[in-house]
Design a protein around this motif. Structure first.
Motif, PDB file in Angstrom:
ATOM      1  N   ALA A  42      -9.413 -51.505  49.387  1.00 36.82           N
ATOM      2  CA  ALA A  42      -8.234 -50.624  49.454  1.00 36.82           C
ATOM      3  C   ALA A  42      -8.628 -49.152  49.427  1.00 36.82           C
ATOM      4  CB  ALA A  42      -7.299 -50.941  48.299  1.00 36.82           C
ATOM      5  N   ASN A  47      -5.084 -48.966  54.383  1.00 35.68           N
ATOM      6  CA  ASN A  47      -4.210 -49.872  55.093  1.00 35.68           C
ATOM      7  C   ASN A  47      -3.296 -50.548  54.070  1.00 35.68           C
ATOM      8  OD1 ASN A  47      -3.052 -52.052  56.466  1.00 35.68           O
ATOM      9  ND2 ASN A  47      -4.850 -52.296  57.775  1.00 35.68           N
ATOM     10  N   PRO A  48      -1.983 -50.552  54.269  1.00 39.36           N
ATOM     11  CA  PRO A  48      -1.087 -51.166  53.277  1.00 39.36           C
ATOM     12  C   PRO A  48      -1.296 -52.667  53.120  1.00 39.36           C
ATOM     13  CG  PRO A  48       0.164 -50.281  55.141  1.00 39.36           C
ATOM     14  CD  PRO A  48      -1.257 -49.898  55.336  1.00 39.36           C
ATOM     15  N   TRP A  49      -1.702 -53.344  54.184  1.00 37.57           N
ATOM     16  CA  TRP A  49      -1.971 -54.782  54.064  1.00 37.57           C
ATOM     17  C   TRP A  49      -3.197 -55.043  53.203  1.00 37.57           C
ATOM     18  CZ3 TRP A  49       1.370 -58.400  55.217  1.00 37.57           C
ATOM     19  CH2 TRP A  49       2.395 -58.098  56.110  1.00 37.57           C
ATOM     20  N   THR A  51      -4.249 -53.134  50.835  1.00 37.86           N
ATOM     21  CA  THR A  51      -3.879 -52.790  49.465  1.00 37.86           C
ATOM     22  C   THR A  51      -3.153 -53.956  48.792  1.00 37.86           C
ATOM     23  OG1 THR A  51      -3.668 -50.494  50.162  1.00 37.86           O
ATOM     24  CG2 THR A  51      -2.708 -51.081  48.041  1.00 37.86           C
ATOM     25  N   ARG A  52      -2.345 -54.679  49.541  1.00 34.78           N
ATOM     26  CA  ARG A  52      -1.635 -55.836  48.974  1.00 34.78           C
ATOM     27  C   ARG A  52      -2.558 -57.039  48.819  1.00 34.78           C
ATOM     28  NH1 ARG A  52       3.042 -54.548  52.719  1.00 34.78           N
ATOM     29  NH2 ARG A  52       4.351 -53.234  51.424  1.00 34.78           N
ATOM     30  N   LEU A  53      -3.474 -57.229  49.754  1.00 38.21           N
ATOM     31  CA  LEU A  53      -4.356 -58.391  49.730  1.00 38.21           C
ATOM     32  C   LEU A  53      -5.483 -58.234  48.715  1.00 38.21           C
ATOM     33  CD1 LEU A  53      -5.053 -61.127  50.998  1.00 38.21           C
ATOM     34  CD2 LEU A  53      -6.390 -59.874  52.699  1.00 38.21           C
ATOM     35  N   LEU A  55      -6.497 -56.432  45.510  1.00 37.48           N
ATOM     36  CA  LEU A  55      -5.877 -55.696  44.413  1.00 37.48           C
ATOM     37  C   LEU A  55      -6.861 -54.822  43.636  1.00 37.48           C
ATOM     38  CD1 LEU A  55      -3.663 -58.592  43.094  1.00 37.48           C
ATOM     39  CD2 LEU A  55      -2.999 -56.738  44.620  1.00 37.48           C
ATOM     40  N   ASP A  57      -9.242 -51.888  42.811  1.00 42.38           N
ATOM     41  CA  ASP A  57      -9.324 -50.512  43.305  1.00 42.38           C
ATOM     42  C   ASP A  57     -10.438 -49.707  42.642  1.00 42.38           C
ATOM     43  OD1 ASP A  57      -8.222 -50.363  40.835  1.00 42.38           O
ATOM     44  OD2 ASP A  57      -6.565 -49.049  41.384  1.00 42.38           O
TER      45      ASP A  57
END
Length: 97
Positions: A42, A47-49, A51-53, A55, A57
Protein backbone atom coordinates in the motif's frame (compact mmCIF):
# COMPACT_ATOMS: atom_id res chain seq x y z
CA UNK A 1 10.03 -35.01 15.16
CA UNK A 2 11.93 -36.52 18.02
CA UNK A 3 15.04 -34.79 19.32
CA UNK A 4 18.29 -36.75 19.09
CA UNK A 5 21.38 -35.93 21.08
CA UNK A 6 23.12 -34.58 17.95
CA UNK A 7 20.18 -32.43 16.78
CA UNK A 8 20.58 -28.72 17.59
CA UNK A 9 17.84 -27.08 19.59
CA UNK A 10 17.10 -24.55 16.83
CA UNK A 11 16.27 -27.39 14.40
CA UNK A 12 14.08 -29.18 16.93
CA UNK A 13 12.16 -26.00 17.71
CA UNK A 14 11.51 -25.36 14.03
CA UNK A 15 10.10 -28.83 13.32
CA UNK A 16 8.99 -30.21 16.67
CA UNK A 17 5.52 -31.05 15.36
CA UNK A 18 6.43 -31.77 11.72
CA UNK A 19 7.36 -35.32 10.79
CA UNK A 20 7.83 -35.23 7.01
CA UNK A 21 9.79 -33.22 4.50
CA UNK A 22 6.53 -32.43 2.73
CA UNK A 23 5.19 -30.86 5.92
CA UNK A 24 8.37 -28.82 6.25
CA UNK A 25 8.05 -27.64 2.65
CA UNK A 26 4.44 -26.61 3.25
CA UNK A 27 5.57 -24.62 6.29
CA UNK A 28 8.40 -22.95 4.36
CA UNK A 29 6.27 -22.07 1.33
CA UNK A 30 3.42 -20.69 3.43
CA UNK A 31 5.93 -18.68 5.44
CA UNK A 32 7.46 -17.38 2.20
CA UNK A 33 4.06 -16.41 0.80
CA UNK A 34 3.15 -14.61 4.01
CA UNK A 35 6.51 -12.82 3.85
CA UNK A 36 5.61 -11.56 0.37
CA UNK A 37 2.19 -10.49 1.67
CA UNK A 38 3.88 -8.55 4.49
CA UNK A 39 5.63 -6.19 2.10
CA UNK A 40 3.82 -2.87 2.55
CA UNK A 41 2.41 -2.78 -0.97
CA UNK A 42 0.00 0.00 0.00
CA UNK A 43 2.95 2.32 0.59
CA UNK A 44 4.77 1.33 -2.59
CA UNK A 45 1.75 1.69 -4.90
CA UNK A 46 -0.96 4.29 -4.34
CA UNK A 47 -3.87 2.12 -5.40
CA UNK A 48 -7.13 1.89 -3.40
CA UNK A 49 -7.53 -1.80 -4.22
CA UNK A 50 -4.08 -2.59 -2.90
CA UNK A 51 -4.82 -0.62 0.25
CA UNK A 52 -7.90 -2.77 0.88
CA UNK A 53 -6.22 -6.06 -0.03
CA UNK A 54 -2.91 -5.53 1.75
CA UNK A 55 -3.60 -4.10 5.18
CA UNK A 56 0.02 -3.87 6.31
CA UNK A 57 1.41 -0.35 6.07
CA UNK A 58 4.88 -0.72 7.62
CA UNK A 59 7.92 -2.98 7.40
CA UNK A 60 7.67 -4.59 10.88
CA UNK A 61 5.97 -7.84 9.84
CA UNK A 62 8.25 -8.22 6.84
CA UNK A 63 11.31 -7.72 9.03
CA UNK A 64 10.09 -10.48 11.34
CA UNK A 65 9.05 -12.94 8.64
CA UNK A 66 12.32 -12.92 6.67
CA UNK A 67 14.46 -14.41 9.50
CA UNK A 68 11.72 -16.91 10.36
CA UNK A 69 11.55 -18.17 6.78
CA UNK A 70 15.34 -18.43 6.61
CA UNK A 71 15.34 -20.30 9.94
CA UNK A 72 12.83 -22.86 8.65
CA UNK A 73 14.78 -23.30 5.42
CA UNK A 74 18.11 -23.74 7.24
CA UNK A 75 16.52 -26.22 9.63
CA UNK A 76 15.21 -28.27 6.71
CA UNK A 77 18.64 -28.25 5.11
CA UNK A 78 20.18 -29.45 8.40
CA UNK A 79 17.73 -32.36 8.62
CA UNK A 80 18.31 -33.22 4.95
CA UNK A 81 22.06 -33.29 5.42
CA UNK A 82 22.45 -34.84 8.87
CA UNK A 83 19.44 -36.92 9.72
CA UNK A 84 16.98 -37.35 6.91
CA UNK A 85 13.24 -37.44 7.14
CA UNK A 86 12.84 -41.22 6.91
CA UNK A 87 14.52 -41.73 10.27
CA UNK A 88 11.81 -39.74 12.02
CA UNK A 89 9.06 -41.79 10.37
CA UNK A 90 10.86 -45.10 10.89
CA UNK A 91 11.46 -44.35 14.57
CA UNK A 92 7.76 -43.71 15.05
CA UNK A 93 6.76 -46.91 13.23
CA UNK A 94 9.19 -48.99 15.27
CA UNK A 95 7.95 -47.57 18.56
CA UNK A 96 4.34 -48.37 17.61
CA UNK A 97 5.13 -52.03 16.84
Amino acid sequence: MQKDSDMPLWVFLAFSSIETRRGAMILIWSSFLFTIYCIPWAILYENPWLTRLFLIDDWEWFAMMVPMTVWYWLSMKWVDKNRGWNLATNTEKNSIE
